[in-house]
Motif scaffolding. Structure first.
Motif, PDB file in Angstrom:
ATOM      1  N   ASP A 234     -19.773  -7.596  -7.411  1.00  0.00           N
ATOM      2  CA  ASP A 234     -19.959  -6.254  -7.961  1.00  0.00           C
ATOM      3  C   ASP A 234     -19.513  -5.180  -6.984  1.00  0.00           C
ATOM      4  O   ASP A 234     -19.788  -3.999  -7.183  1.00  0.00           O
ATOM      5  N   GLN A 235     -18.806  -5.565  -5.930  1.00  0.00           N
ATOM      6  CA  GLN A 235     -18.225  -4.605  -4.995  1.00  0.00           C
ATOM      7  C   GLN A 235     -16.704  -4.662  -5.089  1.00  0.00           C
ATOM      8  O   GLN A 235     -16.121  -5.739  -5.232  1.00  0.00           O
ATOM      9  N   THR A 236     -16.087  -3.497  -4.997  1.00  0.00           N
ATOM     10  CA  THR A 236     -14.636  -3.404  -5.121  1.00  0.00           C
ATOM     11  C   THR A 236     -14.067  -2.602  -3.961  1.00  0.00           C
ATOM     12  O   THR A 236     -14.522  -1.488  -3.688  1.00  0.00           O
ATOM     13  N   VAL A 237     -13.086  -3.170  -3.290  1.00  0.00           N
ATOM     14  CA  VAL A 237     -12.375  -2.447  -2.241  1.00  0.00           C
ATOM     15  C   VAL A 237     -11.226  -1.665  -2.893  1.00  0.00           C
ATOM     16  O   VAL A 237     -10.437  -2.232  -3.654  1.00  0.00           O
ATOM     17  N   VAL A 238     -11.166  -0.377  -2.606  1.00  0.00           N
ATOM     18  CA  VAL A 238     -10.090   0.470  -3.113  1.00  0.00           C
ATOM     19  C   VAL A 238      -9.256   0.925  -1.925  1.00  0.00           C
ATOM     20  O   VAL A 238      -9.786   1.531  -0.984  1.00  0.00           O
ATOM     21  N   VAL A 239      -7.961   0.615  -1.959  1.00  0.00           N
ATOM     22  CA  VAL A 239      -7.067   0.976  -0.871  1.00  0.00           C
ATOM     23  C   VAL A 239      -5.956   1.863  -1.430  1.00  0.00           C
ATOM     24  O   VAL A 239      -5.245   1.470  -2.365  1.00  0.00           O
ATOM     25  N   TYR A 240      -5.825   3.042  -0.866  1.00  0.00           N
ATOM     26  CA  TYR A 240      -4.746   3.950  -1.259  1.00  0.00           C
ATOM     27  C   TYR A 240      -3.526   3.647  -0.391  1.00  0.00           C
ATOM     28  O   TYR A 240      -3.626   3.586   0.844  1.00  0.00           O
ATOM     29  N   THR A 241      -2.394   3.466  -1.029  1.00  0.00           N
ATOM     30  CA  THR A 241      -1.205   2.955  -0.339  1.00  0.00           C
ATOM     31  C   THR A 241      -0.030   3.918  -0.494  1.00  0.00           C
ATOM     32  O   THR A 241       0.871   3.681  -1.299  1.00  0.00           O
ATOM     33  N   PRO A 242      -0.024   5.027   0.252  1.00  0.00           N
ATOM     34  CA  PRO A 242       1.094   5.964   0.140  1.00  0.00           C
ATOM     35  C   PRO A 242       2.407   5.314   0.561  1.00  0.00           C
ATOM     36  O   PRO A 242       2.434   4.472   1.477  1.00  0.00           O
ATOM     37  N   GLU A 243       3.477   5.679  -0.079  1.00  0.00           N
ATOM     38  CA  GLU A 243       4.783   5.109   0.255  1.00  0.00           C
ATOM     39  C   GLU A 243       5.184   5.515   1.664  1.00  0.00           C
ATOM     40  O   GLU A 243       5.129   6.699   2.021  1.00  0.00           O
ATOM     41  N   PRO A 244       5.561   4.556   2.500  1.00  0.00           N
ATOM     42  CA  PRO A 244       5.962   4.896   3.874  1.00  0.00           C
ATOM     43  C   PRO A 244       7.085   5.929   3.894  1.00  0.00           C
ATOM     44  O   PRO A 244       8.055   5.833   3.144  1.00  0.00           O
ATOM     45  N   GLY A 245       6.943   6.928   4.752  1.00  0.00           N
ATOM     46  CA  GLY A 245       7.950   7.966   4.871  1.00  0.00           C
ATOM     47  C   GLY A 245       7.858   9.065   3.842  1.00  0.00           C
ATOM     48  O   GLY A 245       8.608  10.045   3.899  1.00  0.00           O
ATOM     49  N   SER A 246       6.933   8.921   2.888  1.00  0.00           N
ATOM     50  CA  SER A 246       6.796   9.945   1.852  1.00  0.00           C
ATOM     51  C   SER A 246       6.077  11.178   2.406  1.00  0.00           C
ATOM     52  O   SER A 246       5.474  11.148   3.488  1.00  0.00           O
ATOM     53  N   GLU A 247       6.150  12.250   1.646  1.00  0.00           N
ATOM     54  CA  GLU A 247       5.469  13.478   2.056  1.00  0.00           C
ATOM     55  C   GLU A 247       3.965  13.254   2.156  1.00  0.00           C
ATOM     56  O   GLU A 247       3.310  13.764   3.069  1.00  0.00           O
ATOM     57  N   THR A 248       3.416  12.460   1.224  1.00  0.00           N
ATOM     58  CA  THR A 248       1.981  12.167   1.274  1.00  0.00           C
ATOM     59  C   THR A 248       1.632  11.386   2.532  1.00  0.00           C
ATOM     60  O   THR A 248       0.614  11.664   3.180  1.00  0.00           O
ATOM     61  N   ALA A 249       2.452  10.403   2.922  1.00  0.00           N
ATOM     62  CA  ALA A 249       2.196   9.626   4.129  1.00  0.00           C
ATOM     63  C   ALA A 249       2.193  10.526   5.361  1.00  0.00           C
ATOM     64  O   ALA A 249       1.346  10.380   6.256  1.00  0.00           O
ATOM     65  N   GLU A 250       3.129  11.465   5.406  1.00  0.00           N
ATOM     66  CA  GLU A 250       3.190  12.386   6.538  1.00  0.00           C
ATOM     67  C   GLU A 250       1.973  13.300   6.567  1.00  0.00           C
ATOM     68  O   GLU A 250       1.406  13.569   7.634  1.00  0.00           O
ATOM     69  N   ARG A 251       1.553  13.755   5.420  1.00  0.00           N
ATOM     70  CA  ARG A 251       0.388  14.634   5.356  1.00  0.00           C
ATOM     71  C   ARG A 251      -0.887  13.890   5.755  1.00  0.00           C
ATOM     72  O   ARG A 251      -1.769  14.450   6.411  1.00  0.00           O
ATOM     73  N   LEU A 252      -0.984  12.617   5.348  1.00  0.00           N
ATOM     74  CA  LEU A 252      -2.151  11.830   5.731  1.00  0.00           C
ATOM     75  C   LEU A 252      -2.184  11.594   7.238  1.00  0.00           C
ATOM     76  O   LEU A 252      -3.252  11.625   7.863  1.00  0.00           O
ATOM     77  N   ALA A 253      -1.007  11.350   7.829  1.00  0.00           N
ATOM     78  CA  ALA A 253      -0.950  11.143   9.281  1.00  0.00           C
ATOM     79  C   ALA A 253      -1.407  12.398  10.019  1.00  0.00           C
ATOM     80  O   ALA A 253      -2.181  12.318  10.987  1.00  0.00           O
ATOM     81  N   LEU A 254      -0.977  13.556   9.554  1.00  0.00           N
ATOM     82  CA  LEU A 254      -1.409  14.812  10.175  1.00  0.00           C
ATOM     83  C   LEU A 254      -2.893  15.037   9.966  1.00  0.00           C
ATOM     84  O   LEU A 254      -3.598  15.487  10.884  1.00  0.00           O
TER      85      LEU A 254
END
Length: 278
Positions: free
Chosen positions: A247-267
């Motif tokens: 009854d537990q679920t792991v949720v992993v968000y996987t931004p595309e490497p090099g994408s604008e979202t990935a860069e924003r998450l790194a910052l």
């Protein structure tokens, strides 16, 4: 959830037009969709048997009958599984309920190792049980009271939820459909029943969506978030079930490497770790 099987079947037959299943649509119909006797006829069971099933008086109903009804009502795989669950509810052991709120240390270590991906663990009520540093940077779980660490409460009861999710209506419908699925699986969970009651009392949007009886397994997808610092984040996600804690679920968000979202998450991660957010 008393009456769940009947409400679900009525909602499913209401969406099927008689002509879709080869029946003539003559005369005035008091209710939309198929009548109970029509479902019974097409499924090959007696009308009385089907009525008893809708009334929740068919605990010994066979897989074959439920499969036939699912075929008539054109249920998808998730809806079919939900029908099997709510037609024959099973009581869960107290020990299972108690363990549901605990996350094993090894799972937390796994989350912490995902440095470039926001990740969290959801319980059966879609409550947030654990998270990693980047997940906290995105959602701010550590700054919430324990009762607020709930995806349904964040969506329906926190005004900022509508600002957080640019596609709020889609997120709201998906949240309710997943919670409805969980409610069928854990029908005797008093805290889950209390959550549904609270949301129904406090949110008109939740009441409306809950009455639709939609069910959906949110195994993967894309969610958009508007973060107050990082801006718009487009986050594909994958979910993983834990065999030792079903009854537990792991949720992993996987931004595309090099994408604008990935860069924003790194910052954002650097900003949080430097203490600038505090």
């Amino acid at each position: 959830m008393e009456g769940e099987v009947g409400d679900f079947l009525r909602s499913r037959r209401a969406r099927i037009r008689p002509e879709e299943v080869g029946l003539a649509s003559h005369g005035r119909r008091r209710v939309p969709g198929l009548r109970r006797e029509e479902v019974a006829q097409l499924a090959g069971v007696s009308v009385d048997y089907y009525i008893r099933l809708e009334q929740g008086r068919g605990p010994s109903v066979s897989d074959a009958v439920l499969d036939a009804i699912a075929r008539v009502l054109r249920l998808d795989e998730t809806e079919h599984a939900h029908l099997l669950t709510v037609a024959r509810p099973r009581r869960q052991r107290g020990r299972q309920r108690a363990a549901a709120d605990r996350v094993r240390p090894g799972v937390q270590t796994m989350l912490d190792g995902m440095e470039r991906s926001p990740a969290l663990v959801l319980g059966r009520r879609m409550e947030v049980l654990a998270w990693n540093a980047l997940g906290d940077a995105v959602m701010g779980f550590s700054r919430m009271a324990p009762a607020e660490r709930s995806m349904p409460r964040q969506v329906f009861l926190v005004p900022a939820g509508r600002d957080l999710y640019p596609e709020w209506h889609a997120v709201a419908a998906q949240t309710v459909a997943h919670l409805r699925l969980s409610a069928g699986r854990w029908a005797d969970d008093p805290e889950l029943c209390a959550l549904v009651g609270e949301l129904s009392l406090k949110s008109e949007d939740f009441r409306r969506l809950w009455a639709d009886h939609e069910v959906k397994e949110c195994a993967y997808g894309v969610k958009k978030l508007r973060h107050p610092v990082a801006g718009l984040l487009t986050l594909p996600y994958e979910t993983l079930s834990l065999p030792a804690a079903p009854d537990q679920t792991v949720v992993v968000y996987t931004p595309e490497p090099g994408s604008e979202t990935a860069e924003r998450l790194a910052l954002l991660g650097s900003w949080e770790s430097s203490g600038a957010a505090r």
